[in-house]
Design a protein around this motif. Structure first.
Motif, short mmCIF file in Angstrom:
data_model
loop_
_atom_site.label_atom_id
_atom_site.label_comp_id
_atom_site.label_asym_id
_atom_site.label_seq_id
_atom_site.Cartn_x
_atom_site.Cartn_y
_atom_site.Cartn_z
N PRO A 30 0.84 -1.20 0.00
CA PRO A 30 0.00 0.00 0.00
C PRO A 30 0.87 1.25 0.00
O PRO A 30 2.10 1.18 0.11
N ARG A 31 0.24 2.41 -0.10
CA ARG A 31 0.97 3.66 0.02
C ARG A 31 1.61 3.74 1.41
O ARG A 31 1.14 3.12 2.36
N MET A 32 2.67 4.54 1.51
CA MET A 32 3.46 4.56 2.73
C MET A 32 2.64 4.88 3.97
O MET A 32 2.78 4.23 5.02
N VAL A 33 1.76 5.87 3.90
CA VAL A 33 1.02 6.25 5.09
C VAL A 33 0.10 5.12 5.54
O VAL A 33 -0.09 4.89 6.74
N GLN A 34 -0.44 4.36 4.58
CA GLN A 34 -1.28 3.23 4.97
C GLN A 34 -0.45 2.10 5.57
O GLN A 34 -0.86 1.45 6.52
N HIS A 35 0.73 1.90 5.01
CA HIS A 35 1.62 0.89 5.58
C HIS A 35 2.01 1.24 7.01
O HIS A 35 2.03 0.38 7.89
N LEU A 36 2.31 2.52 7.26
CA LEU A 36 2.67 2.93 8.61
C LEU A 36 1.51 2.72 9.58
O LEU A 36 1.70 2.26 10.71
N ALA A 37 0.30 3.03 9.12
CA ALA A 37 -0.87 2.80 9.96
C ALA A 37 -1.06 1.32 10.24
O ALA A 37 -1.39 0.91 11.36
N ASN A 38 -0.84 0.49 9.22
CA ASN A 38 -0.96 -0.96 9.42
C ASN A 38 0.09 -1.48 10.40
O ASN A 38 -0.19 -2.35 11.23
N ASP A 51 -16.53 -0.44 7.10
CA ASP A 51 -17.05 0.86 6.69
C ASP A 51 -16.77 1.95 7.73
O ASP A 51 -17.06 3.13 7.47
N ARG A 52 -16.18 1.58 8.88
CA ARG A 52 -15.85 2.57 9.90
C ARG A 52 -14.38 2.46 10.30
O ARG A 52 -13.98 2.86 11.39
N ARG A 53 -13.61 1.97 9.38
CA ARG A 53 -12.17 1.79 9.59
C ARG A 53 -11.44 2.99 9.01
O ARG A 53 -11.49 3.23 7.80
N PRO A 54 -10.74 3.80 9.83
CA PRO A 54 -10.05 4.97 9.27
C PRO A 54 -8.89 4.57 8.37
O PRO A 54 -8.22 3.56 8.63
N ASP A 55 -8.69 5.34 7.31
CA ASP A 55 -7.53 5.06 6.47
C ASP A 55 -6.28 5.62 7.15
O ASP A 55 -6.35 6.28 8.20
N GLY A 56 -5.14 5.34 6.56
CA GLY A 56 -3.89 5.73 7.19
C GLY A 56 -3.76 7.22 7.38
O GLY A 56 -3.28 7.69 8.42
N ALA A 57 -4.20 8.01 6.39
CA ALA A 57 -4.08 9.46 6.49
C ALA A 57 -4.94 10.01 7.62
O ALA A 57 -4.60 11.03 8.23
#
Length: 383
Positions: A30-38, A51-57
């Motif tokens: 995934p994009r870097m910010v999503q990877h960091l969130a993961n 449907d209520r899961r925040p994305d990385g940003a």
């Protein structure tokens, strides 16, 4: 007095396009910010309704804003120009003789590789070995080993050791063991025997301790009256030591520590405040009773933990009175810097101030390097 840093990292400034160790799988990431969130909270995010899961940003909005203001790419750890010369100069400057070196934070990309994870782990181990090869026998790599097939895992441990690695990561899958059985099961004895035969310690490190948030993740962060994403991201770090306890309890009550007296498991970035209570609990659990029958091992549970388990605090981080825990469990404590990560410290000895020198001489010697040196020496393969 020998000084051994058991938790440092090998970060890079950047990988040029086409030169990433996992280049062949780049399209899976995934994009870097999503990877960091993961990496920070993937276990919690997976337990939320989709449907209520925040994305990385959204989850890391302050980090994104700060990166935008600086005109830099989003990252949790600042880029660092790691090289053997840089690392040895830093070690000499602060007074460290040996470092265990974890791979850079990019190793967490392994979670996207699926069945290719064992191949990715081997690439990670090869890359780190090449990077620290000129470390003058003072830089000792920490290997990534896939535990899906234990015979294959043992082979990779042997291959990694031949390249200079002296430790390997343990990990969980959203609170569950990395395979069908937990690490205290007798079928894992091939791993623990290999570890002691090869002179390698096992490491439970933050980033490998994904927890089970099912039923607990949905705190209504996004609903009226909810506490927002600031509470959600904090919730994501509250179960790491629970997973560490699960791993240790399996090894203890499954008999692995009894069967492998020279095995050492090191807790890194797991916090230390909970450890004295856990050791005391295992002492009480060792008592014979009409309900539980006699304790099955020669040593009590707390004695096995004191022999087989080590922990290291983060220097200068937010947890208070860490040296009190070091003083209470001197045979279990090890020194570390977490260099060059932001939650660590580039001056990891002086940051403790006068409190470090207030430890009694034997406790100080054990903490700064004696316990680490002994962990390898008792396997017949000293640093």
């Amino acid at each position: 007095m020998v000084v051994v840093d058991v938790d440092s990292h090998w970060e890079v400034m950047k990988f040029e396009r086409g030169h990433h160790p996992f280049e062949q799988w780049r399209d899976r990431f995934p994009r870097m910010v999503q990877h960091l969130a993961n990496g920070l909270a993937g276990d919690l995010l997976r337990a939320l309704p989709e449907d209520r899961r925040p994305d990385g940003a959204t989850l890391l909005a302050p980090l994104v804003r700060a990166s935008d203001e600086r005109g830099e790419r989003v990252t949790l750890q600042p880029p660092h120009p790691s090289s053997p010369a840089e690392r040895l100069a830093w070690m000499d400057g602060v007074g460290i003789d040996h470092c265990l070196v974890n791979p850079g934070s990019w190793w967490q990309l392994l979670e996207y590789l699926g069945p290719d994870r064992p191949k990715g782990a081997a690439i990670c181990n090869d890359w780190l070995a090449e990077q620290i090869a000129d470390g003058g026998h003072r830089l000792h790599g920490v290997a990534v080993v896939d535990m899906t097939d234990l015979r294959t895992a043992v082979a990779e441990m042997g291959r990694a050791r031949a390249k200079g690695h002296r430790a390997f990561f343990l990990y969980t899958l959203d609170g569950r063991p990395s395979r069908a059985t937990p690490p205290g099961h007798p079928e894992w004895d091939v791993v623990w025997s290999a570890a002691t035969d090869l002179g390698m310690v096992a490491v439970i490190h933050i980033g490998n301790t994904y927890a089970d948030y099912r039923g607990w993740a949905d705190i209504g962060w996004d609903l009226p009256g909810g506490a927002g994403v600031a509470a959600l991201v904090r919730l994501s770090s509250t179960k790491r030591h629970h997973v560490a306890e699960d791993l240790l309890s399996s090894l203890l009550f499954g008999g692995a520590f009894h069967r492998h007296p020279n095995l050492t498991v090191v807790l890194e970035e797991m916090g230390v405040g909970w450890i004295p209570g856990y050791v005391d609990l295992c002492a009480r659990q060792s008592k014979s009773s009409p309900m539980m029958d006699d304790w099955p091992f020669d040593l009590r549970g707390d004695e096995l933990l004191r022999r087989n388990v080590r922990f290291t605090p983060l220097p200068g981080f937010s947890e208070s009175k860490v040296l009190d825990v070091v003083g209470a469990l001197p045979e279990m404590a090890m020194f570390s810097s977490d260099y060059p990560h932001q939650e660590g410290n580039a001056d990891p000895i002086n940051v403790y101030g006068d409190a470090l020198q207030a430890l009694d001489p034997l406790t100080l010697q054990r903490f700064m390097g004696g316990n680490a040196a002994d962990a390898f020496a008792r396997m017949g393969d000293p640093l």
